[in-house]
Design a protein around this motif. Structure first.
Motif, PDB file in Angstrom:
ATOM      1  N   LEU A 125      45.556  24.574   2.799  1.00  0.00           N
ATOM      2  CA  LEU A 125      44.939  23.323   2.365  1.00  0.00           C
ATOM      3  C   LEU A 125      44.297  23.461   0.991  1.00  0.00           C
ATOM      4  CD1 LEU A 125      44.310  20.399   3.273  1.00  0.00           C
ATOM      5  CD2 LEU A 125      42.201  21.270   4.297  1.00  0.00           C
ATOM      6  N   THR A 126      43.622  24.579   0.775  1.00  0.00           N
ATOM      7  CA  THR A 126      42.934  24.795  -0.502  1.00  0.00           C
ATOM      8  C   THR A 126      43.837  25.415  -1.561  1.00  0.00           C
ATOM      9  OG1 THR A 126      42.141  26.948   0.279  1.00  0.00           O
ATOM     10  CG2 THR A 126      40.675  25.051   0.598  1.00  0.00           C
ATOM     11  N   ASP A 127      45.024  25.862  -1.132  1.00  0.00           N
ATOM     12  CA  ASP A 127      45.975  26.520  -2.031  1.00  0.00           C
ATOM     13  C   ASP A 127      45.393  27.835  -2.562  1.00  0.00           C
ATOM     14  OD1 ASP A 127      48.445  26.728  -3.215  1.00  0.00           O
ATOM     15  OD2 ASP A 127      47.910  25.582  -5.002  1.00  0.00           O
ATOM     16  N   MET A 128      44.658  28.523  -1.684  1.00  0.00           N
ATOM     17  CA  MET A 128      44.107  29.830  -2.020  1.00  0.00           C
ATOM     18  C   MET A 128      44.845  30.898  -1.223  1.00  0.00           C
ATOM     19  SD  MET A 128      41.798  28.945  -4.228  1.00  0.00           S
ATOM     20  CE  MET A 128      40.701  30.331  -4.489  1.00  0.00           C
ATOM     21  N   PRO A 252      41.737  23.534  -5.317  1.00  0.00           N
ATOM     22  CA  PRO A 252      41.062  24.622  -6.034  1.00  0.00           C
ATOM     23  C   PRO A 252      42.053  25.652  -6.576  1.00  0.00           C
ATOM     24  CG  PRO A 252      39.881  24.112  -4.019  1.00  0.00           C
ATOM     25  CD  PRO A 252      41.148  23.326  -3.981  1.00  0.00           C
ATOM     26  N   GLY A 253      43.093  25.935  -5.796  1.00  0.00           N
ATOM     27  CA  GLY A 253      44.099  26.887  -6.252  1.00  0.00           C
ATOM     28  C   GLY A 253      44.810  26.408  -7.502  1.00  0.00           C
ATOM     29  N   VAL A 261      34.968  26.480  -1.354  1.00  0.00           N
ATOM     30  CA  VAL A 261      34.076  26.338  -0.205  1.00  0.00           C
ATOM     31  C   VAL A 261      33.893  24.862   0.098  1.00  0.00           C
ATOM     32  CG1 VAL A 261      32.790  28.486  -0.624  1.00  0.00           C
ATOM     33  CG2 VAL A 261      32.055  26.365  -1.732  1.00  0.00           C
ATOM     34  N   GLY A 262      33.320  24.589   1.262  1.00  0.00           N
ATOM     35  CA  GLY A 262      33.043  23.200   1.598  1.00  0.00           C
ATOM     36  C   GLY A 262      32.641  23.033   3.046  1.00  0.00           C
ATOM     37  N   GLU A 263      32.385  21.790   3.403  1.00  0.00           N
ATOM     38  CA  GLU A 263      31.981  21.433   4.757  1.00  0.00           C
ATOM     39  C   GLU A 263      33.203  20.993   5.552  1.00  0.00           C
ATOM     40  OE1 GLU A 263      30.624  21.086   7.974  1.00  0.00           O
ATOM     41  OE2 GLU A 263      28.925  21.390   6.613  1.00  0.00           O
ATOM     42  N   GLY A 264      33.409  21.614   6.722  1.00  0.00           N
ATOM     43  CA  GLY A 264      34.568  21.311   7.550  1.00  0.00           C
ATOM     44  C   GLY A 264      34.320  20.293   8.643  1.00  0.00           C
ATOM     45  N   MET A 281      35.511  28.961   3.651  1.00  0.00           N
ATOM     46  CA  MET A 281      35.563  29.712   2.400  1.00  0.00           C
ATOM     47  C   MET A 281      36.941  30.324   2.246  1.00  0.00           C
ATOM     48  SD  MET A 281      33.293  32.998   1.076  1.00  0.00           S
ATOM     49  CE  MET A 281      31.764  32.102   0.958  1.00  0.00           C
ATOM     50  N   ALA A 282      37.535  30.094   1.103  1.00  0.00           N
ATOM     51  CA  ALA A 282      38.836  30.680   0.789  1.00  0.00           C
ATOM     52  C   ALA A 282      38.755  31.240  -0.618  1.00  0.00           C
ATOM     53  CB  ALA A 282      39.941  29.631   0.892  1.00  0.00           C
ATOM     54  N   SER A 283      39.587  32.229  -0.903  1.00  0.00           N
ATOM     55  CA  SER A 283      39.474  32.875  -2.215  1.00  0.00           C
ATOM     56  C   SER A 283      40.817  33.442  -2.652  1.00  0.00           C
ATOM     57  CB  SER A 283      38.433  34.003  -2.162  1.00  0.00           C
ATOM     58  OG  SER A 283      38.953  35.127  -1.469  1.00  0.00           O
ATOM     59  N   THR A 284      40.814  33.998  -3.836  1.00  0.00           N
ATOM     60  CA  THR A 284      41.961  34.771  -4.290  1.00  0.00           C
ATOM     61  C   THR A 284      41.947  36.112  -3.562  1.00  0.00           C
ATOM     62  OG1 THR A 284      40.659  35.732  -6.085  1.00  0.00           O
ATOM     63  CG2 THR A 284      41.876  33.710  -6.580  1.00  0.00           C
TER      64      THR A 284
END
Length: 449
Positions: A125-128, A252-253, A261-264, A281-284
């Motif tokens: 979803l975040t493309d991370m 974000p990606g 980050v964000g509220e789910g 939270m998602a990251s590289t």
């Protein structure tokens, strides 16, 4: 004074006192000065029967009005989206709602698979590249990301936009205050981050830059320059996003963010009186080993069958405290499971439809409210499902009249932004119908201004 909060029998009490060598319960509190003791019984009602307690509680509950009785046009961080009935039905199964954190992970395959699927969907979803689990809510997830940046980058300052949710900013400040990290706020301009001011504030001492899109005012922010400024100064860019909006907006990606980050709560979780919620939270991949909480991975067992395991768990319950990235203890797994079921039921096209309906209906309400002649637009920025309008009536007075007409009105912005007097933040989700919006407009026209 003897206050029997614990229903011990007189015999139980006497036996315990005899073991302690005391003649009364009051002796347990001898160390407390008499001057600060109440000296009388608490002013409580006499004991009630179960039926009487139930009746009293129903009477109190009936004084409240919720989104079951009121048509909700309020957001500001908690959103009244439609939730498929299957979500509540499935998370109510005993094997899910009685399960806690997987302390013996290998035998908790169901819990681990649910977390793995959740992580996969959040990453998509975040493309991370990677996602964790266990975040308490969106505010603490943002603060944890700021902690990650402050602990792993050179510098001593976190730069955060004033358009980030005020409660989130307060949580970030609280976390970093006790870590000796300075939080610098970037002022807003025309409802979005003042990028000229940000250019002056981001420097070699900056460890992280935080922006939110859609921001607290509902406006969509272009984070391109924020990412470039952060990376030019060797800082991490942290993007706080609404997951529903990602059905339409740039991820974000795609922006090149380091952490998303964000509220789910919007993903299949009810309003729940303000909580419990779940943060994501998602990251590289570069930041993967620094992420707080836990990461579930996929592997195979001795028989070559698909299996799941706790791959990383950099929290103090599992490793030495000084090496832990966080003191997160709870799991939020049930809330994450609700989000997983919600996302799996809607799929990519369904999530996009929810986003499109929310945006379309929000713009319809925006134009209709302005058409009444009682509201004025404030910002010219494109928005997602929330928008700010200005009026000549006190917002609290307006909202009280709307409650009497069956509506939960918008958020009074002056509560958190003192300069935003007589400005109201409306929210429209896909759950709102055209008839409900038209009824709101009719109610506005009937209210005395």
């Amino acid at each position: 004074m003897n206050f029997p909060y614990i229903p011990n029998t007189k015999q139980d009490e006497e036996k315990m006192l005899k073991t302690l060598g005391l003649d009364s319960v009051d002796r347990l509190f001898d160390d407390i000065p008499e001057s600060i003791k109440l000296g009388r019984r608490l002013d409580l009602n006499p004991p009630l029967s179960e039926a009487e307690v139930s009746k009293a509680m129903r009477h109190l509950a009936n004084k409240n009005k919720s989104t079951e009785e009121l048509v909700c046009f309020r957001g500001a961080g908690a959103y009244d989206h439609a939730i498929p009935s299957a979500v509540h039905h499935l998370i109510s199964r005993s094997e899910f709602y009685t399960a806690y954190t997987p302390y013996q992970p290998e035998i908790s395959q169901g819990t681990l698979q649910a977390i793995f699927e959740y992580q996969t969907m959040i990453a998509n979803l975040t493309d991370m590249e990677v996602s964790n689990a266990s975040m308490y809510d969106g505010a603490t997830a943002t603060a944890e990301a700021a902690m990650l940046a402050a602990g792993n980058q050179k510098g001593n300052t976190i730069v955060i936009s004033e358009t980030v949710n005020p409660e989130t900013r307060e949580v970030v400040k609280t976390y970093l205050r006790f870590n000796g990290v300075e939080v610098v706020e970037v002022p807003m301009k025309d409802g979005v981050t003042d990028m000229e001011a940000m250019r002056d504030l981001v420097n070699s001492d900056t460890t992280g830059v935080i922006m939110q899109s859609p921001n607290f005012f509902g406006n969509i922010e272009d984070c391109t320059e924020g990412v470039e400024l952060a990376h030019a100064n060797k800082a991490l860019f942290i993007m706080n996003v609404d997951p529903i909006s990602l059905g339409l907006l740039k991820t974000p990606g795609e922006y090149g963010a380091d952490i998303a980050v964000g509220e789910g709560q919007v993903l299949g979780n009810s309003l729940n009186f303000g909580g419990p919620y779940l943060g994501f939270m998602a990251s590289t991949q570069k930041q993967m080993r620094k992420l707080p909480g836990r990461i579930v991975g996929q592997t195979v067992d001795l028989d070559g069958k698909r299996a799941f395991t706790l791959t990383l768990q950099a929290r103090e319950q599992h490793i030495r405290r000084e090496k832990a990235t966080s003191n997160i203890c709870s799991n939020q797994a049930l809330n994450a499971l609700a989000a997983t079921i919600y996302m799996s039921l809607l799929g990519k096209s369904g999530l996009k439809e929810v986003a499109e309906q929310s945006a379309t209906k929000a713009y319809y309400a925006y134009n209709q409210l302005i058409g009444t002649g009682k509201f004025r637009p404030v910002y010219k920025q494109p928005f997602f499902r929330e928008f700010v309008l200005e009026t000549d009536i006190d917002v609290d007075v307006l909202n009280q009249q709307l409650i009497e007409k069956g509506f939960l009105g918008g958020y009074n912005l002056s509560k958190t932004y003192p300069d935003q007097k007589n400005r109201i933040l409306f929210c429209v989700t896909e759950k709102r119908t055209k008839d409900e919006i038209d009824c709101l407009i009719k109610a506005m026209e009937e209210i005395k201004w």
